[in-house]
Design a protein around this motif. Structure first.
Motif, PDB file in Angstrom:
ATOM      1  N   LYS A  61      20.534  15.805 -15.705  1.00  0.00           N
ATOM      2  CA  LYS A  61      19.925  15.802 -14.537  1.00  0.00           C
ATOM      3  C   LYS A  61      19.296  14.658 -13.898  1.00  0.00           C
ATOM      4  O   LYS A  61      19.528  14.158 -12.806  1.00  0.00           O
ATOM      5  N   ALA A  65      20.545  12.389 -10.784  1.00  0.00           N
ATOM      6  CA  ALA A  65      19.522  12.200  -9.552  1.00  0.00           C
ATOM      7  C   ALA A  65      19.413  10.536  -9.398  1.00  0.00           C
ATOM      8  O   ALA A  65      19.208  10.042  -8.217  1.00  0.00           O
ATOM      9  N   LYS A  70      19.891  11.336  -5.015  1.00  0.00           N
ATOM     10  CA  LYS A  70      19.744  12.920  -4.409  1.00  0.00           C
ATOM     11  C   LYS A  70      19.234  13.776  -5.316  1.00  0.00           C
ATOM     12  O   LYS A  70      19.528  13.420  -6.554  1.00  0.00           O
ATOM     13  N   GLU A  71      18.549  14.780  -4.830  1.00  0.00           N
ATOM     14  CA  GLU A  71      18.124  15.892  -5.686  1.00  0.00           C
ATOM     15  C   GLU A  71      19.330  16.595  -6.252  1.00  0.00           C
ATOM     16  O   GLU A  71      20.585  16.698  -5.513  1.00  0.00           O
ATOM     17  N   THR A  72      19.549  16.911  -7.550  1.00  0.00           N
ATOM     18  CA  THR A  72      20.708  17.724  -8.105  1.00  0.00           C
ATOM     19  C   THR A  72      21.084  19.183  -7.623  1.00  0.00           C
ATOM     20  O   THR A  72      22.331  19.420  -7.580  1.00  0.00           O
ATOM     21  N   GLY A  98      16.828  17.833 -11.112  1.00  0.00           N
ATOM     22  CA  GLY A  98      16.777  16.429 -11.056  1.00  0.00           C
ATOM     23  C   GLY A  98      16.285  15.981  -9.728  1.00  0.00           C
ATOM     24  O   GLY A  98      16.749  16.562  -8.650  1.00  0.00           O
ATOM     25  N   ILE A  99      15.447  15.100  -9.840  1.00  0.00           N
ATOM     26  CA  ILE A  99      14.685  14.677  -8.429  1.00  0.00           C
ATOM     27  C   ILE A  99      14.556  13.115  -8.629  1.00  0.00           C
ATOM     28  O   ILE A  99      14.066  12.604  -9.764  1.00  0.00           O
ATOM     29  N   PRO A 100      15.242  12.427  -7.802  1.00  0.00           N
ATOM     30  CA  PRO A 100      15.133  10.945  -7.535  1.00  0.00           C
ATOM     31  C   PRO A 100      13.622  10.421  -7.388  1.00  0.00           C
ATOM     32  O   PRO A 100      12.725  11.218  -6.603  1.00  0.00           O
ATOM     33  N   ALA A 110      14.398   8.494 -12.031  1.00  0.00           N
ATOM     34  CA  ALA A 110      14.517   9.996 -11.530  1.00  0.00           C
ATOM     35  C   ALA A 110      13.915  10.782 -12.804  1.00  0.00           C
ATOM     36  O   ALA A 110      13.824  10.512 -13.722  1.00  0.00           O
TER      37      ALA A 110
END
Length: 133
Positions: A61, A65, A70-72, A98-100, A110
Motif C-alpha cells: 500500500k 501510494a 494518490k491515496e490507495t 495507503g496515504i502519500p 507514503a
C-alpha cells in the motif's frame, strides 16, 4: 535544477510513533510501513498481534501510494465501481490504507497500514502523516 524534500530518519520514526499511538489507542493490531518516493521501504513496524500478511500488504500500500501520489482508496473505489481492467496495472496494494506524503505538490514518501478495516487502516496512516504535515 529542482530540489526535492525527503524524509529523514527522525521523520520516519515520528510517523511510525504517531501511527502506532493511534493504533494502540484503538487496540488495533496493524503493520505500519513508510516508503520513499520510489516505493522503497524506509521503515516498518508490525505491532504485537498483527497478522504476518499485514507486513506485506502494508508495504505494498505504501509503495503504490508513493508511486502514484494518490491515496490507495482511489484505486479500490475505481475497481469496486466496475473498472476491473485496472487490476492489470503493475501495482499492488490497491486497497484503502495507503496515504502519500505530499510536499510542494510532489509525493516524497507514503505510509501504508494494514491489519484492520480499510477506513481504520487509513485513519492510522493519517495519524502518522499528521506527525510530519
Amino acid at each position: 535544477m529542482k530540489t526535492k524534500a525527503m524524509l529523514e530518519l527522525a521523520d520516519v520514526n515520528a510517523i511510525l510513533d504517531a501511527a502506532q499511538r493511534e493504533a494502540e489507542a484503538n487496540q488495533w493490531a496493524v503493520t505500519i510501513a513508510v516508503a520513499d518516493d520510489s516505493g522503497e521501504l524506509l521503515g516498518l513496524r508490525r505491532l504485537d498481534g498483527a497478522a504476518a500478511t499485514s507486513a506485506m500488504i502494508g508495504t505494498r500500500k505504501a509503495r503504490t501510494a508513493a508511486l502514484s501520489g494518490k491515496e490507495t482508496r482511489v484505486f479500490e473505489h475505481m475497481i469496486n465501481e466496475g473498472r476491473t481492467a485496472f487490476l492489470s496495472v503493475p501495482l499492488e496494494g490497491l486497497l484503502e490504507g495507503g496515504i502519500p506524503v505530499i510536499v510542494d505538490g510532489q509525493p516524497i514518501a507514503a505510509i501504508g497500514v494494514s491489519g484492520v478495516k480499510p477506513e481504520q487502516d487509513a485513519r492510522v496512516a493519517r495519524a502518522g502523516l499528521a506527525a510530519v504535515a
